[in-house]
Design a protein around this motif. Sequence first.
Motif, PDB file in Angstrom:
ATOM      1  N   VAL A  47      17.934  67.505   8.677  1.00  0.00           N
ATOM      2  CA  VAL A  47      18.505  68.682   9.335  1.00  0.00           C
ATOM      3  C   VAL A  47      17.792  68.948  10.654  1.00  0.00           C
ATOM      4  O   VAL A  47      16.580  69.034  10.708  1.00  0.00           O
ATOM      5  N   SER A  50      12.286  81.234   5.603  1.00  0.00           N
ATOM      6  CA  SER A  50      12.359  79.852   6.071  1.00  0.00           C
ATOM      7  C   SER A  50      12.686  78.902   4.929  1.00  0.00           C
ATOM      8  O   SER A  50      13.552  78.025   5.056  1.00  0.00           O
ATOM      9  N   GLU A  92      13.295  68.286  -0.610  1.00  0.00           N
ATOM     10  CA  GLU A  92      12.910  69.098   0.546  1.00  0.00           C
ATOM     11  C   GLU A  92      12.535  68.215   1.734  1.00  0.00           C
ATOM     12  O   GLU A  92      12.854  68.549   2.878  1.00  0.00           O
ATOM     13  N   GLU A 152      20.632  75.034   4.313  1.00  0.00           N
ATOM     14  CA  GLU A 152      20.377  73.798   5.045  1.00  0.00           C
ATOM     15  C   GLU A 152      20.197  74.069   6.533  1.00  0.00           C
ATOM     16  O   GLU A 152      20.675  73.331   7.399  1.00  0.00           O
ATOM     17  N   GLN A 153      19.468  75.150   6.831  1.00  0.00           N
ATOM     18  CA  GLN A 153      19.113  75.488   8.205  1.00  0.00           C
ATOM     19  C   GLN A 153      17.600  75.400   8.328  1.00  0.00           C
ATOM     20  O   GLN A 153      16.873  75.974   7.518  1.00  0.00           O
ATOM     21  N   LEU A 154      17.130  74.679   9.326  1.00  0.00           N
ATOM     22  CA  LEU A 154      15.702  74.494   9.515  1.00  0.00           C
ATOM     23  C   LEU A 154      15.203  75.431  10.608  1.00  0.00           C
ATOM     24  O   LEU A 154      15.356  75.168  11.799  1.00  0.00           O
ATOM     25  N   ARG A 197      15.738  66.897   3.294  1.00  0.00           N
ATOM     26  CA  ARG A 197      16.421  67.928   4.073  1.00  0.00           C
ATOM     27  C   ARG A 197      15.715  68.164   5.403  1.00  0.00           C
ATOM     28  O   ARG A 197      16.337  68.330   6.446  1.00  0.00           O
ATOM     29  N   ALA A 198      14.389  68.197   5.346  1.00  0.00           N
ATOM     30  CA  ALA A 198      13.617  68.410   6.572  1.00  0.00           C
ATOM     31  C   ALA A 198      13.841  67.278   7.562  1.00  0.00           C
ATOM     32  O   ALA A 198      13.902  67.498   8.770  1.00  0.00           O
ATOM     33  N   SER A 221      11.599  77.410  11.304  1.00  0.00           N
ATOM     34  CA  SER A 221      10.229  77.529  10.817  1.00  0.00           C
ATOM     35  C   SER A 221       9.820  78.991  10.686  1.00  0.00           C
ATOM     36  O   SER A 221      10.356  79.878  11.361  1.00  0.00           O
ATOM     37  N   LEU A 224      16.330  76.765   4.326  1.00  0.00           N
ATOM     38  CA  LEU A 224      16.359  75.308   4.194  1.00  0.00           C
ATOM     39  C   LEU A 224      17.040  74.880   2.900  1.00  0.00           C
ATOM     40  O   LEU A 224      17.888  73.989   2.896  1.00  0.00           O
TER      41      LEU A 224
END
Length: 323
Positions: free
Chosen positions: A70, A97, A63, A105-107, A66-67, A109, A101
């Motif tokens: 992305v 959210s 995680e 794989e889209q960030l 990825r954060a 919030s 992610l």
Amino acid sequence: MKKTYQQLTYEQRCQISILKKSGFSQRSIAAAIEVNQSTVSRELARNTGSRGYRHRQAQRKTERRRADAVSATKMTMEAIELIESKLRLEWSPEQISGWLLIEQEQLISHESIYLHVWADKQAGGDLYRHLRRQGKRYDKRRNGKSTRGHIKNRVSIDDRPQVVDEKSRVGDWEIDTVIGKGHRGALVTVVERVTKYTLSAQVNSKSAADVTQATIRLLRPIKDIVHTITADNGKEFSYHEKIAKALSADIYFAHPYSSWERGLNENTNGLLRQYFPKGTDLKAIKAIDVRQAVERLNTRPRKGLGFKTPEKLMNIHRAAKAA
């Protein structure tokens, strides 16, 4: 070229951890969780720490990568349509959210999703009606800091015994609350992780006193098969030490905004919403309605249980324990 690699789920990482400790080869592990051997090899290479491969650590490392990798996804029309479809399924902004992610794989919030909900409300929309806390900003803040997770003497899920993740015994439960319209009444729900056996009780409020009393009342008759309880960080579980003492059980708390760590309970609450839809005044319903809804869940065959029912599996376990 079309991407064929699929990200591993938290459940698959749990399986990898268990099988690896049992001495299985990478090829055997890959076959068991139905992925390519290269996926298992890559997972072990990326996420093995100094103390070996541990599934929780592997999930957190993934995680974080990825954060970091992305870029924040803009609220395009496509993203908004996807978010709104999940909101209407009663997914919380935190769940959306996290799902975006991990799976897309889209960030985006959860704060951005809340802002969209409030903007929609000001424009006359009804998205806010699908939130658990209608009309109020979620997670009241003091001095700019979140108050969630500040429960006295809470024990983190990181310290929960491995056997709970392995689901190799009956007696490990997840707990949550379902809130009624305008915060009128609530349901306390507890579900056993192996059998998916569910218990629920109606309470007048989401207060720690009411939730504690209901929890003890539900589980005390079967306290011999209550080893652990995993909760979220809501203040309704502030009296967790009283529950632990009454049931001789250990209570653990998931990480804030990590609802997938109690995925079974979240799913069970969704099933209960079939009988008590969003907008129901849970203070006005009858106790018999709750009992009947829970009975339907417990007597319904589940694919994940080999089409056995939670009630049957729990009865088998209790009979074997009594023998």
